[in-house]
Design an enzyme around this catalytic site. Structure first.
Site, PDB file in Angstrom:
ATOM      1  N   CYS A  86      -4.251 -16.230   3.583  1.00 31.55           N
ATOM      2  CA  CYS A  86      -4.238 -16.836   4.923  1.00 31.55           C
ATOM      3  C   CYS A  86      -5.495 -16.357   5.633  1.00 31.55           C
ATOM      4  O   CYS A  86      -6.394 -15.813   4.990  1.00 31.55           O
ATOM      5  CB  CYS A  86      -2.946 -16.514   5.685  1.00 31.55           C
ATOM      6  SG  CYS A  86      -2.657 -14.773   6.036  1.00 31.55           S
ATOM      7  N   GLY A 114      -0.145 -12.146   7.351  1.00 28.14           N
ATOM      8  CA  GLY A 114       1.081 -12.941   7.481  1.00 28.14           C
ATOM      9  C   GLY A 114       1.676 -13.309   6.134  1.00 28.14           C
ATOM     10  O   GLY A 114       2.893 -13.163   5.909  1.00 28.14           O
ATOM     11  N   ARG A 130       8.647   5.497  -8.589  1.00 29.28           N
ATOM     12  CA  ARG A 130       8.357   5.114  -7.201  1.00 29.28           C
ATOM     13  C   ARG A 130       8.518   3.604  -6.992  1.00 29.28           C
ATOM     14  O   ARG A 130       9.022   3.164  -5.958  1.00 29.28           O
ATOM     15  CB  ARG A 130       6.941   5.567  -6.827  1.00 29.28           C
ATOM     16  CG  ARG A 130       6.859   7.091  -6.806  1.00 29.28           C
ATOM     17  CD  ARG A 130       5.472   7.635  -6.900  1.00 29.28           C
ATOM     18  NE  ARG A 130       5.500   9.088  -6.989  1.00 29.28           N
ATOM     19  CZ  ARG A 130       4.462   9.832  -7.333  1.00 29.28           C
ATOM     20  NH1 ARG A 130       3.305   9.265  -7.617  1.00 29.28           N
ATOM     21  NH2 ARG A 130       4.572  11.131  -7.411  1.00 29.28           N
ATOM     22  N   THR A 183      -5.998 -13.845   7.574  1.00 32.53           N
ATOM     23  CA  THR A 183      -6.144 -12.386   7.501  1.00 32.53           C
ATOM     24  C   THR A 183      -5.579 -11.773   6.222  1.00 32.53           C
ATOM     25  O   THR A 183      -5.898 -10.629   5.900  1.00 32.53           O
ATOM     26  CB  THR A 183      -5.374 -11.739   8.671  1.00 32.53           C
ATOM     27  OG1 THR A 183      -3.992 -12.153   8.573  1.00 32.53           O
ATOM     28  CG2 THR A 183      -5.931 -12.164  10.016  1.00 32.53           C
ATOM     29  N   GLY A 184      -4.673 -12.457   5.573  1.00 32.95           N
ATOM     30  CA  GLY A 184      -3.937 -11.899   4.432  1.00 32.95           C
ATOM     31  C   GLY A 184      -2.652 -11.228   4.877  1.00 32.95           C
ATOM     32  O   GLY A 184      -1.764 -10.952   4.067  1.00 32.95           O
ATOM     33  N   ASP A 221      -2.219 -20.921   3.625  1.00 29.58           N
ATOM     34  CA  ASP A 221      -2.088 -21.805   4.777  1.00 29.58           C
ATOM     35  C   ASP A 221      -3.458 -22.430   5.052  1.00 29.58           C
ATOM     36  O   ASP A 221      -4.421 -22.216   4.297  1.00 29.58           O
ATOM     37  CB  ASP A 221      -1.490 -21.061   5.985  1.00 29.58           C
ATOM     38  CG  ASP A 221      -2.474 -20.105   6.651  1.00 29.58           C
ATOM     39  OD1 ASP A 221      -3.585 -19.881   6.101  1.00 29.58           O
ATOM     40  OD2 ASP A 221      -2.143 -19.580   7.727  1.00 29.58           O
ATOM     41  N   ARG A 258       5.072   8.353 -13.730  1.00 29.16           N
ATOM     42  CA  ARG A 258       5.665   8.725 -12.436  1.00 29.16           C
ATOM     43  C   ARG A 258       5.663   7.559 -11.451  1.00 29.16           C
ATOM     44  O   ARG A 258       6.491   7.497 -10.540  1.00 29.16           O
ATOM     45  CB  ARG A 258       4.939   9.933 -11.836  1.00 29.16           C
ATOM     46  CG  ARG A 258       3.519   9.662 -11.389  1.00 29.16           C
ATOM     47  CD  ARG A 258       2.811  10.930 -10.928  1.00 29.16           C
ATOM     48  NE  ARG A 258       1.513  10.670 -10.337  1.00 29.16           N
ATOM     49  CZ  ARG A 258       0.402  10.405 -11.039  1.00 29.16           C
ATOM     50  NH1 ARG A 258       0.451  10.322 -12.359  1.00 29.16           N
ATOM     51  NH2 ARG A 258      -0.757  10.199 -10.424  1.00 29.16           N
ATOM     52  N   HIS A 259       4.757   6.613 -11.667  1.00 29.87           N
ATOM     53  CA  HIS A 259       4.695   5.471 -10.754  1.00 29.87           C
ATOM     54  C   HIS A 259       5.886   4.528 -10.951  1.00 29.87           C
ATOM     55  O   HIS A 259       6.268   3.819 -10.027  1.00 29.87           O
ATOM     56  CB  HIS A 259       3.374   4.726 -10.933  1.00 29.87           C
ATOM     57  CG  HIS A 259       2.192   5.600 -10.659  1.00 29.87           C
ATOM     58  ND1 HIS A 259       1.935   6.121  -9.413  1.00 29.87           N
ATOM     59  CD2 HIS A 259       1.235   6.096 -11.485  1.00 29.87           C
ATOM     60  CE1 HIS A 259       0.849   6.879  -9.471  1.00 29.87           C
ATOM     61  NE2 HIS A 259       0.409   6.883 -10.720  1.00 29.87           N
ATOM     62  N   HIS A 294      -0.845   1.607  -9.662  1.00 29.81           N
ATOM     63  CA  HIS A 294       0.181   2.485  -9.087  1.00 29.81           C
ATOM     64  C   HIS A 294       1.412   1.758  -8.551  1.00 29.81           C
ATOM     65  O   HIS A 294       2.509   2.292  -8.612  1.00 29.81           O
ATOM     66  CB  HIS A 294      -0.424   3.325  -7.959  1.00 29.81           C
ATOM     67  CG  HIS A 294      -1.297   4.435  -8.466  1.00 29.81           C
ATOM     68  ND1 HIS A 294      -1.718   5.471  -7.671  1.00 29.81           N
ATOM     69  CD2 HIS A 294      -1.831   4.667  -9.689  1.00 29.81           C
ATOM     70  CE1 HIS A 294      -2.470   6.309  -8.384  1.00 29.81           C
ATOM     71  NE2 HIS A 294      -2.567   5.823  -9.608  1.00 29.81           N
ATOM     72  N   ASN A 295       1.216   0.580  -7.964  1.00 28.41           N
ATOM     73  CA  ASN A 295       2.340  -0.113  -7.314  1.00 28.41           C
ATOM     74  C   ASN A 295       2.912  -1.245  -8.157  1.00 28.41           C
ATOM     75  O   ASN A 295       3.882  -1.872  -7.748  1.00 28.41           O
ATOM     76  CB  ASN A 295       1.920  -0.714  -5.955  1.00 28.41           C
ATOM     77  CG  ASN A 295       1.106   0.230  -5.098  1.00 28.41           C
ATOM     78  OD1 ASN A 295       0.007  -0.104  -4.647  1.00 28.41           O
ATOM     79  ND2 ASN A 295       1.620   1.426  -4.870  1.00 28.41           N
TER      80      ASN A 295
HETATM   81  C1  RB5 Z   1      -3.139 -18.949  11.290  1.00 20.28           C
HETATM   82  O1  RB5 Z   1      -3.798 -19.234  12.457  1.00 20.28           O
HETATM   83  C2  RB5 Z   1      -3.110 -17.456  11.035  1.00 20.28           C
HETATM   84  O2  RB5 Z   1      -2.246 -16.868  11.949  1.00 20.28           O
HETATM   85  C3  RB5 Z   1      -2.702 -17.189   9.613  1.00 20.28           C
HETATM   86  O3  RB5 Z   1      -3.629 -17.762   8.757  1.00 20.28           O
HETATM   87  C4  RB5 Z   1      -2.577 -15.747   9.195  1.00 20.28           C
HETATM   88  O4  RB5 Z   1      -3.752 -15.049   9.325  1.00 20.28           O
HETATM   89  C5  RB5 Z   1      -1.421 -15.014   9.724  1.00 20.28           C
HETATM   90  O5  RB5 Z   1      -1.220 -13.831   9.484  1.00 20.28           O
END
Ligand code: RB5
Length: 151
Positions: A65, A70, A136, A67-68, A8, A132-133, A98-99
């Protein structure tokens, strides 16, 4: 190997940096946007890139995004996708080993560009351990298919 890229507005610059990095390494990619810093809705771009992985158009996804978080929630709603938010090199390695994660999610406000590119390299070059992974990871698919797991 082909990589699905998505972000985004909050991680447009990080996606562009990952794109340049893949170009320098000669790794093929498909960029699902967004294509500027104009405000957009992260589920749209995360799901487009994640669907490309689920449909086997791409082998892995790199989705970002602010934070990563969303984008990871959105990507993990796509059947067949195992998306992991990574904030250090160990997580990028372990989620492959593992995942069998097929999407790495990162936050532009959380990790430096240098660390993000390192994590991409680790993620794309680490093999799933299986064994084993595998059992899972198969259970994750069972959850996806509505199975209620019990011990
Ligand atoms: C956008 O403002 C922000 O919410 C998006 O980039 C993201 O971090 C959401 O989890």
């Amino acid at each position: 190997m082909k990589i699905a890229l998505g972000a985004d507005h909050g991680a447009f610059e990080l996606k562009e940096a990952v794109k340049k990095h893949l170009e320098e390494k000669g790794i093929e990619y498909k960029d699902f946007g967004c294509f500027s810093k104009e405000s957009v809705d992260y589920p749209v771009y995360a799901s487009m890139a994640a669907n490309a992985v689920a449909d086997h158009e791409c082998d892995f996804g790199v989705i970002c995004c602010t934070t990563g978080l969303g984008v990871s929630m959105a990507a993990n709603k796509v059947n067949g996708v195992r998306a992991a938010v990574c904030t250090n090199e160990m997580l990028a390695e372990m989620t492959r080993r593992h995942n069998n994660a097929n999407v790495i999610c990162m936050g532009q406000k959380v990790v430096s560009e240098e660390l993000a590119l390192k994590m991409v390299d680790i993620f794309l070059s680490t093999e799933f351990e299986g064994g084993r992974h595998s059992r899972r990871v198969d259970l994750l698919t069972d959850i996806e298919n509505g199975k209620k797991l019990e011990p």
